[in-house]
Design a protein around this motif. Structure first.
Motif, PDB file in Angstrom:
ATOM      1  N   LYS A   1       0.710  -1.036  -0.095  1.00 34.31           N
ATOM      2  CA  LYS A   1       0.142   0.058  -0.051  1.00 34.31           C
ATOM      3  C   LYS A   1       0.836   1.315  -0.016  1.00 34.31           C
ATOM      4  O   LYS A   1       0.574   2.223  -0.805  1.00 34.31           O
ATOM      5  CB  LYS A   1      -0.892  -0.055   1.265  1.00 34.31           C
ATOM      6  CG  LYS A   1      -2.045  -1.030   1.126  1.00 34.31           C
ATOM      7  CD  LYS A   1      -3.063  -0.794   2.268  1.00 34.31           C
ATOM      8  CE  LYS A   1      -4.158  -2.040   2.181  1.00 34.31           C
ATOM      9  NZ  LYS A   1      -5.010  -1.797   3.368  1.00 34.31           N
ATOM     10  N   ASP A   2       1.877   1.365   0.782  1.00 34.08           N
ATOM     11  CA  ASP A   2       2.844   2.612   0.992  1.00 34.08           C
ATOM     12  C   ASP A   2       3.315   2.866  -0.405  1.00 34.08           C
ATOM     13  O   ASP A   2       3.342   3.879  -0.795  1.00 34.08           O
ATOM     14  CB  ASP A   2       3.824   2.116   2.047  1.00 34.08           C
ATOM     15  CG  ASP A   2       4.601   1.207   1.783  1.00 34.08           C
ATOM     16  OD1 ASP A   2       4.210   0.266   1.129  1.00 34.08           O
ATOM     17  OD2 ASP A   2       5.863   1.025   2.186  1.00 34.08           O
ATOM     18  N   LEU A   3       3.642   1.688  -1.333  1.00 36.95           N
ATOM     19  CA  LEU A   3       4.199   2.047  -2.446  1.00 36.95           C
ATOM     20  C   LEU A   3       3.214   2.449  -3.564  1.00 36.95           C
ATOM     21  O   LEU A   3       3.598   3.027  -4.556  1.00 36.95           O
ATOM     22  CB  LEU A   3       5.302   0.684  -3.045  1.00 36.95           C
ATOM     23  CG  LEU A   3       6.632   0.538  -2.158  1.00 36.95           C
ATOM     24  CD1 LEU A   3       7.173  -0.540  -2.670  1.00 36.95           C
ATOM     25  CD2 LEU A   3       7.492   1.770  -2.103  1.00 36.95           C
ATOM     26  N   LEU A   4       2.070   1.672  -3.419  1.00 38.37           N
ATOM     27  CA  LEU A   4       1.042   2.010  -4.290  1.00 38.37           C
ATOM     28  C   LEU A   4       0.343   3.380  -4.283  1.00 38.37           C
ATOM     29  O   LEU A   4       0.199   3.890  -5.262  1.00 38.37           O
ATOM     30  CB  LEU A   4      -0.365   1.011  -3.881  1.00 38.37           C
ATOM     31  CG  LEU A   4      -1.493   1.189  -4.668  1.00 38.37           C
ATOM     32  CD1 LEU A   4      -1.489   1.054  -6.053  1.00 38.37           C
ATOM     33  CD2 LEU A   4      -2.468   0.294  -4.049  1.00 38.37           C
ATOM     34  N   ILE A   5       0.586   4.061  -3.140  1.00 38.68           N
ATOM     35  CA  ILE A   5       0.283   5.621  -3.022  1.00 38.68           C
ATOM     36  C   ILE A   5       1.237   6.162  -3.870  1.00 38.68           C
ATOM     37  O   ILE A   5       0.762   7.193  -4.439  1.00 38.68           O
ATOM     38  CB  ILE A   5       0.592   5.849  -1.516  1.00 38.68           C
ATOM     39  CG1 ILE A   5      -0.980   5.102  -0.498  1.00 38.68           C
ATOM     40  CG2 ILE A   5       0.077   7.344  -1.181  1.00 38.68           C
ATOM     41  CD1 ILE A   5      -0.768   5.463   0.702  1.00 38.68           C
ATOM     42  N   GLY A   6       2.550   6.117  -3.732  1.00 35.81           N
ATOM     43  CA  GLY A   6       3.411   6.783  -4.433  1.00 35.81           C
ATOM     44  C   GLY A   6       3.245   6.545  -5.959  1.00 35.81           C
ATOM     45  O   GLY A   6       3.478   7.555  -6.900  1.00 35.81           O
ATOM     46  N   GLU A   7       3.097   5.330  -6.336  1.00 32.94           N
ATOM     47  CA  GLU A   7       2.810   5.165  -7.606  1.00 32.94           C
ATOM     48  C   GLU A   7       1.642   5.732  -8.266  1.00 32.94           C
ATOM     49  O   GLU A   7       1.405   6.198  -9.357  1.00 32.94           O
ATOM     50  CB  GLU A   7       2.841   3.688  -7.940  1.00 32.94           C
ATOM     51  CG  GLU A   7       4.127   2.953  -7.747  1.00 32.94           C
ATOM     52  CD  GLU A   7       5.336   3.371  -8.671  1.00 32.94           C
ATOM     53  OE1 GLU A   7       5.063   4.117  -9.615  1.00 32.94           O
ATOM     54  OE2 GLU A   7       6.527   3.342  -8.318  1.00 32.94           O
ATOM     55  N   SER A   8       0.511   5.629  -7.433  1.00 31.82           N
ATOM     56  CA  SER A   8      -0.590   6.359  -7.818  1.00 31.82           C
ATOM     57  C   SER A   8      -0.432   8.016  -8.131  1.00 31.82           C
ATOM     58  O   SER A   8      -0.984   8.379  -8.930  1.00 31.82           O
ATOM     59  CB  SER A   8      -1.818   6.219  -6.468  1.00 31.82           C
ATOM     60  OG  SER A   8      -2.217   4.804  -6.450  1.00 31.82           O
ATOM     61  N   ALA A   9       0.119   8.401  -7.069  1.00 33.19           N
ATOM     62  CA  ALA A   9       0.799   9.750  -7.455  1.00 33.19           C
ATOM     63  C   ALA A   9       1.471  10.183  -8.795  1.00 33.19           C
ATOM     64  O   ALA A   9       1.141  11.025  -9.465  1.00 33.19           O
ATOM     65  CB  ALA A   9       1.310  10.586  -6.222  1.00 33.19           C
ATOM     66  N   ASP A  10       2.306   9.326  -9.072  1.00 35.47           N
ATOM     67  CA  ASP A  10       2.984   9.329 -10.366  1.00 35.47           C
ATOM     68  C   ASP A  10       2.063   9.047 -11.375  1.00 35.47           C
ATOM     69  O   ASP A  10       2.173   9.772 -12.569  1.00 35.47           O
ATOM     70  CB  ASP A  10       3.956   8.223 -10.224  1.00 35.47           C
ATOM     71  CG  ASP A  10       5.211   8.471  -9.510  1.00 35.47           C
ATOM     72  OD1 ASP A  10       5.519   9.413  -8.821  1.00 35.47           O
ATOM     73  OD2 ASP A  10       5.869   7.530  -9.369  1.00 35.47           O
ATOM     74  N   VAL A  11       0.955   8.333 -11.179  1.00 35.54           N
ATOM     75  CA  VAL A  11       0.072   8.011 -12.399  1.00 35.54           C
ATOM     76  C   VAL A  11      -0.617   9.381 -12.674  1.00 35.54           C
ATOM     77  O   VAL A  11      -0.778   9.820 -13.758  1.00 35.54           O
ATOM     78  CB  VAL A  11      -1.088   6.801 -12.108  1.00 35.54           C
ATOM     79  CG1 VAL A  11      -2.200   6.753 -12.997  1.00 35.54           C
ATOM     80  CG2 VAL A  11       0.059   5.590 -12.096  1.00 35.54           C
ATOM     81  N   LEU A  12      -1.128   9.939 -11.643  1.00 33.65           N
ATOM     82  CA  LEU A  12      -1.980  11.044 -11.791  1.00 33.65           C
ATOM     83  C   LEU A  12      -1.169  12.152 -12.387  1.00 33.65           C
ATOM     84  O   LEU A  12      -1.580  13.072 -13.218  1.00 33.65           O
ATOM     85  CB  LEU A  12      -2.446  11.582 -10.334  1.00 33.65           C
ATOM     86  CG  LEU A  12      -3.643  10.801  -9.881  1.00 33.65           C
ATOM     87  CD1 LEU A  12      -3.955  11.032  -8.344  1.00 33.65           C
ATOM     88  CD2 LEU A  12      -4.839  10.821 -10.753  1.00 33.65           C
ATOM     89  N   TYR A  13       0.097  12.507 -11.845  1.00 38.70           N
ATOM     90  CA  TYR A  13       1.015  13.506 -12.546  1.00 38.70           C
ATOM     91  C   TYR A  13       1.055  13.063 -14.032  1.00 38.70           C
ATOM     92  O   TYR A  13       0.998  14.264 -14.738  1.00 38.70           O
ATOM     93  CB  TYR A  13       2.338  13.340 -11.850  1.00 38.70           C
ATOM     94  CG  TYR A  13       3.265  14.108 -12.535  1.00 38.70           C
ATOM     95  CD1 TYR A  13       3.076  15.697 -12.550  1.00 38.70           C
ATOM     96  CD2 TYR A  13       4.228  13.558 -13.306  1.00 38.70           C
ATOM     97  CE1 TYR A  13       4.028  16.403 -13.254  1.00 38.70           C
ATOM     98  CE2 TYR A  13       5.145  14.222 -14.161  1.00 38.70           C
ATOM     99  CZ  TYR A  13       5.101  15.639 -14.275  1.00 38.70           C
ATOM    100  OH  TYR A  13       6.219  16.219 -14.890  1.00 38.70           O
ATOM    101  N   HIS A  14       1.385  12.073 -14.540  1.00 42.55           N
ATOM    102  CA  HIS A  14       1.575  11.645 -15.753  1.00 42.55           C
ATOM    103  C   HIS A  14       0.370  11.714 -16.475  1.00 42.55           C
ATOM    104  O   HIS A  14       0.460  12.143 -17.757  1.00 42.55           O
ATOM    105  CB  HIS A  14       2.366  10.343 -16.038  1.00 42.55           C
ATOM    106  CG  HIS A  14       3.774  10.440 -15.471  1.00 42.55           C
ATOM    107  ND1 HIS A  14       4.392  10.344 -14.510  1.00 42.55           N
ATOM    108  CD2 HIS A  14       5.030  10.887 -16.057  1.00 42.55           C
ATOM    109  CE1 HIS A  14       5.651  10.414 -14.338  1.00 42.55           C
ATOM    110  NE2 HIS A  14       6.148  10.647 -15.338  1.00 42.55           N
ATOM    111  N   LEU A  15      -0.667  11.464 -15.929  1.00 42.14           N
ATOM    112  CA  LEU A  15      -2.193  11.827 -16.627  1.00 42.14           C
ATOM    113  C   LEU A  15      -2.250  13.116 -16.932  1.00 42.14           C
ATOM    114  O   LEU A  15      -2.791  13.610 -18.067  1.00 42.14           O
ATOM    115  CB  LEU A  15      -3.270  11.084 -15.709  1.00 42.14           C
ATOM    116  CG  LEU A  15      -4.626  11.183 -16.330  1.00 42.14           C
ATOM    117  CD1 LEU A  15      -4.742  10.612 -17.577  1.00 42.14           C
ATOM    118  CD2 LEU A  15      -5.671  10.649 -15.699  1.00 42.14           C
ATOM    119  N   ILE A  16      -2.016  14.068 -15.862  1.00 40.97           N
ATOM    120  CA  ILE A  16      -2.245  15.326 -16.006  1.00 40.97           C
ATOM    121  C   ILE A  16      -1.303  15.917 -17.502  1.00 40.97           C
ATOM    122  O   ILE A  16      -1.585  16.711 -17.979  1.00 40.97           O
ATOM    123  CB  ILE A  16      -1.879  16.221 -14.826  1.00 40.97           C
ATOM    124  CG1 ILE A  16      -3.156  16.040 -13.666  1.00 40.97           C
ATOM    125  CG2 ILE A  16      -1.619  17.510 -15.080  1.00 40.97           C
ATOM    126  CD1 ILE A  16      -3.045  16.462 -12.442  1.00 40.97           C
TER     127      ILE A  16
END
Length: 144
Positions: free
Chosen positions: A88-103
């Motif tokens: 979960k802790d790494l999933l949070i960071g990767e989720s933030a990366d996904v949102l950034y790259h989507l933007i």
């Protein structure tokens, strides 16, 4: 009258039902959450056309749609890997990366967050099955 402690089976069932309820009820997105994404969009938008050597966003945008989409895909896969691994802790960071790259992808495509929020709002309260069926009919009529 004293209350009897639940058996292990009852406690386990109660915990499972609580977990299921948590999964099924999605929290509302607060304005603060949306404003973070809107601010991030504004920052990425402001980097468009600037010096790629001083901004990661500018560098991504200068490389074009193909590379931006490729990077978004890589981040999405990393996100999925962490989800499957249960980290979960790494999933949070990767989720933030996904949102950034989507933007970054939105900026490149000329899409604004408000357009996406409006689409999400349009879908709100509609069954996913009904929404997908309506989309299929629209796609078929566009192809014809």
């Amino acid at each position: 009258m004293t209350k009897k402690a639940p058996s292990k089976t009852e406690a386990k069932t109660d915990t499972k039902s609580k977990k299921n309820k948590e999964v099924l009820s999605l929290p509302e997105i607060s304005e603060a959450d949306i404003s973070v994404l809107n601010r991030l969009y504004d920052v990425v938008q402001s980097r468009k056309g600037t010096d790629p050597s001083v901004s990661h966003s500018a560098r991504l945008l200068s490389r074009g749609t193909y590379k931006i989409a490729q990077k978004f895909g890589e981040e999405a896969v990393e996100c999925l890997i962490e989800a499957v691994a249960g980290r979960k802790d790494l999933l949070i960071g990767e989720s933030a990366d996904v949102l950034y790259h989507l933007i970054v992808l939105w900026v490149d495509a000329g899409i604004t967050p408000d357009q996406v929020w409006t689409e999400l709002q349009r879908r709100e309260g509609t069954s996913g099955i009904a929404e997908k069926a309506a989309r299929s009919k629209t796609t078929k009529s566009v192809k014809e």
